[in-house]
Motif scaffolding. Structure first.
Motif, mmCIF file in Angstrom:
data_model
loop_
_atom_site.group_PDB
_atom_site.id
_atom_site.type_symbol
_atom_site.label_atom_id
_atom_site.label_comp_id
_atom_site.label_asym_id
_atom_site.label_seq_id
_atom_site.Cartn_x
_atom_site.Cartn_y
_atom_site.Cartn_z
ATOM 1 N N PRO A 202 -21.957 -24.222 78.343
ATOM 2 C CA PRO A 202 -22.511 -25.561 78.437
ATOM 3 C C PRO A 202 -22.394 -26.203 79.820
ATOM 4 O O PRO A 202 -21.405 -26.012 80.516
ATOM 5 N N LEU B 201 -23.715 -25.597 82.533
ATOM 6 C CA LEU B 201 -23.984 -24.808 83.744
ATOM 7 C C LEU B 201 -25.461 -24.919 84.133
ATOM 8 O O LEU B 201 -25.809 -24.742 85.298
ATOM 9 N N ARG C 252 -24.514 -31.712 88.495
ATOM 10 C CA ARG C 252 -23.177 -32.070 88.000
ATOM 11 C C ARG C 252 -22.136 -31.955 89.123
ATOM 12 O O ARG C 252 -22.092 -30.950 89.837
ATOM 13 N N TYR D 188 -18.781 -28.277 92.070
ATOM 14 C CA TYR D 188 -19.606 -27.112 91.713
ATOM 15 C C TYR D 188 -20.667 -26.762 92.757
ATOM 16 O O TYR D 188 -21.385 -25.780 92.598
ATOM 17 N N ASN E 222 -19.140 -16.744 81.657
ATOM 18 C CA ASN E 222 -18.534 -18.011 82.048
ATOM 19 C C ASN E 222 -18.759 -18.949 80.866
ATOM 20 O O ASN E 222 -19.822 -19.556 80.747
ATOM 21 N N ALA F 94 -17.690 -21.752 80.340
ATOM 22 C CA ALA F 94 -17.609 -23.162 80.761
ATOM 23 C C ALA F 94 -16.571 -23.901 79.901
ATOM 24 O O ALA F 94 -15.494 -23.363 79.661
ATOM 25 N N ALA F 95 -16.911 -25.087 79.387
ATOM 26 C CA ALA F 95 -15.895 -25.879 78.670
ATOM 27 C C ALA F 95 -15.373 -25.163 77.425
ATOM 28 O O ALA F 95 -14.224 -25.371 77.015
ATOM 29 N N HIS G 261 -11.864 -23.248 77.054
ATOM 30 C CA HIS G 261 -10.569 -23.861 76.753
ATOM 31 C C HIS G 261 -10.422 -24.280 75.297
ATOM 32 O O HIS G 261 -9.398 -24.837 74.921
ATOM 33 N N HIS H 215 -15.275 -17.983 86.539
ATOM 34 C CA HIS H 215 -15.348 -19.446 86.666
ATOM 35 C C HIS H 215 -15.651 -19.784 88.105
ATOM 36 O O HIS H 215 -15.039 -19.196 89.014
ATOM 37 N N LEU H 216 -16.564 -20.714 88.292
ATOM 38 C CA LEU H 216 -16.934 -21.112 89.648
ATOM 39 C C LEU H 216 -15.747 -21.761 90.354
ATOM 40 O O LEU H 216 -15.476 -21.491 91.520
ATOM 41 N N THR H 217 -15.052 -22.626 89.606
ATOM 42 C CA THR H 217 -13.915 -23.352 90.182
ATOM 43 C C THR H 217 -12.611 -22.675 89.759
ATOM 44 O O THR H 217 -12.601 -21.850 88.834
ATOM 45 N N ILE I 124 -9.794 -22.827 87.721
ATOM 46 C CA ILE I 124 -9.323 -23.588 86.544
ATOM 47 C C ILE I 124 -7.797 -23.691 86.496
ATOM 48 O O ILE I 124 -7.261 -24.528 85.783
ATOM 49 N N ARG J 76 -6.829 -27.116 88.297
ATOM 50 C CA ARG J 76 -7.447 -28.374 87.855
ATOM 51 C C ARG J 76 -6.584 -29.014 86.761
ATOM 52 O O ARG J 76 -5.381 -28.859 86.774
ATOM 53 N N ARG K 8 -7.370 -27.204 81.307
ATOM 54 C CA ARG K 8 -8.234 -26.089 81.717
ATOM 55 C C ARG K 8 -7.439 -24.811 81.964
ATOM 56 O O ARG K 8 -7.993 -23.773 82.270
HETATM 57 C C1 DQA Z 1 -16.137 -23.777 84.627
HETATM 58 C C2 DQA Z 1 -14.764 -24.441 84.483
HETATM 59 C C3 DQA Z 1 -14.652 -25.156 83.145
HETATM 60 O O1 DQA Z 1 -13.365 -25.752 83.007
HETATM 61 C C4 DQA Z 1 -15.704 -26.251 83.035
HETATM 62 O O2 DQA Z 1 -15.647 -26.866 81.767
HETATM 63 C C5 DQA Z 1 -17.064 -25.754 83.337
HETATM 64 C C6 DQA Z 1 -17.265 -24.769 84.415
HETATM 65 C C7 DQA Z 1 -16.312 -23.158 86.019
HETATM 66 O O3 DQA Z 1 -17.210 -22.324 86.163
HETATM 67 O O4 DQA Z 1 -15.606 -23.516 86.963
HETATM 68 O O5 DQA Z 1 -18.049 -26.217 82.754
HETATM 69 O O6 DQA Z 1 -16.221 -22.741 83.680
#
Ligand code: DQA
Length: 160
Positions: free
Chosen positions: A9, A11, A17, A22, A80, A82-83, A86, A106-108, A110, A113, A117
């Protein structure tokens, strides 16, 4: 080699966003980056890497796509979530059920953060984790799967 790239979700909102986190590149740019990476890896490892890219904002759709990977004889999954990373035991269970080798992206970072996460349920069913490398993490995950499971002309085992 058939590889499925799954994105969870929000992405699809890349570029819009939280750009400070990101970046400014949008989702079509990520898809293009992955397709280019697959073409380059095909040439580099003499292994035809056929990739399908799927994105959904719905947990059930992600679960069904992972299940389908089993029936389609997909040989690797880059995910990935995403949310849902977790929160989703359903995605973890789907990855275990399909038992297709998977790599988490994961792009970031986690781990750096918010506390919530830090846990990755999906990651528990993944062989490798590429966290905090931006788009590059997808290429790293694809290369991992090609080296570990590709059936090209190169003998990969010695390279790892
Ligand atoms: C994410 C990290 C997740 O915590 C976040 O909810 C995302 C993107 C990332 O790619 O860094 O939607 O998966």
């Amino acid at each position: 080699m058939k590889i499925l790239i799954i994105n969870g979700p929000n992405l699809n909102m890349l570029g819009i966003r939280e750009p400070a986190l990101y970046g400014r590149q949008d989702y079509p740019a990520l898809e293009e980056y992955c397709r280019t990476a697959c073409r380059e890896l095909s040439a580099q490892y003499s292994c035809e890497v056929e990739c399908e890219i799927f994105q959904s904002n719905y947990e059930g759709a992600l679960v069904e796509k992972i299940q389908q990977a089993y029936f389609d004889h997909t040989e690797g999954i880059v995910i990935n979530p995403a949310a849902y990373t977790h929160t989703s035991v359903a995605i973890l269970d789907a990855l275990k059920a399909a038992a297709v080798p998977a790599a988490e992206v994961h792009l970031t970072d986690i781990r750096e953060r918010e506390e919530f996460r830090r846990i990755s349920y999906a990651g528990m069913a993944c062989e490798q984790h590429f966290i905090g490398y931006g788009f590059e993490g997808y290429r790293m995950a694809l290369e991992y799967l090609v080296r570990a499971y590709g059936k090209g002309e190169v003998q990969y085992d010695n390279c790892l």
